[in-house]
Design an enzyme around this catalytic site. Sequence first.
Site, PDB file in Angstrom:
ATOM      1  N   SER A 136       0.811  -1.225   0.000  1.00  0.00           N
ATOM      2  CA  SER A 136       0.000   0.000   0.000  1.00  0.00           C
ATOM      3  C   SER A 136       0.840   1.269   0.000  1.00  0.00           C
ATOM      4  O   SER A 136       0.304   2.357  -0.179  1.00  0.00           O
ATOM      5  CB  SER A 136      -0.942   0.020   1.212  1.00  0.00           C
ATOM      6  OG  SER A 136      -0.227   0.275   2.405  1.00  0.00           O
ATOM      7  N   LYS A 175       1.091   4.643   7.094  1.00  0.00           N
ATOM      8  CA  LYS A 175       0.215   5.520   6.325  1.00  0.00           C
ATOM      9  C   LYS A 175       0.798   6.925   6.291  1.00  0.00           C
ATOM     10  O   LYS A 175       1.495   7.353   7.220  1.00  0.00           O
ATOM     11  CB  LYS A 175      -1.199   5.578   6.937  1.00  0.00           C
ATOM     12  CG  LYS A 175      -1.989   4.282   6.811  1.00  0.00           C
ATOM     13  CD  LYS A 175      -2.360   3.974   5.378  1.00  0.00           C
ATOM     14  CE  LYS A 175      -3.225   2.734   5.265  1.00  0.00           C
ATOM     15  NZ  LYS A 175      -2.441   1.510   5.520  1.00  0.00           N
TER      16      LYS A 175
END
Length: 217
Positions: A136, A175
């Site tokens: 990701s 993230k």
Amino acid sequence: MSTQLGNKKIMAKNIQYYMDLYNKTRNDICQDLGIKYTTFTDWIKANTYPRIDKIELMANYFNIEKSDLIEEHNKESVQSDRPLPSNIILPSAHKLPIMGTICAGDGVVCEDDYQGTFIVDIDVKADYCLKVHGDSMIGANIYDGDIVFISKSYDFVQDQIYAIERLDYNEASLKRVTQDGDTLILNPCNPEYHAMVTDYEEVRIIGRCVGVLHKYV
């Protein structure tokens, strides 16, 4: 030098020494040598003693003699007898613990599992390392299998990459984080994944990502 054979504590200490010297984790050695993780963990915790064929296997792996694993040594004699790897960092280096695996995907439990140490330049201001699992964050050049360096001390900066723990699911991931008031937006760096909107009550910032070492260099 001691000639005590079959001493589990001496064996455990010697294995750990060469793991640290060559920057190898438990997972690395188990995968490379085909040894069960639980079996190897028992060796380095001095719970059990490896068979002679496994001792020979590890000795060949580290390019050392079997006696280097079996017998007690002081660090100075080991270093004088064996040349150091050509890529080792010496005076300006320090060791960081590898504390497990963090997700760079759709969220998995972060493995809080000490896996050895990693030698880095002293200029790397990090407290520990994590291995990345998932894709990701590929837009930030962080790939599956990479090692990220995490600092527990940080001043929050918009759009920087942080290790985030979701308290409700006991999940942790990397993230890129943006703050808007009490709201946090957790952005992946891969268009195949979606951002998540949350707040400080639902997550905990474990630390800031201050560097990455690619698996394939």
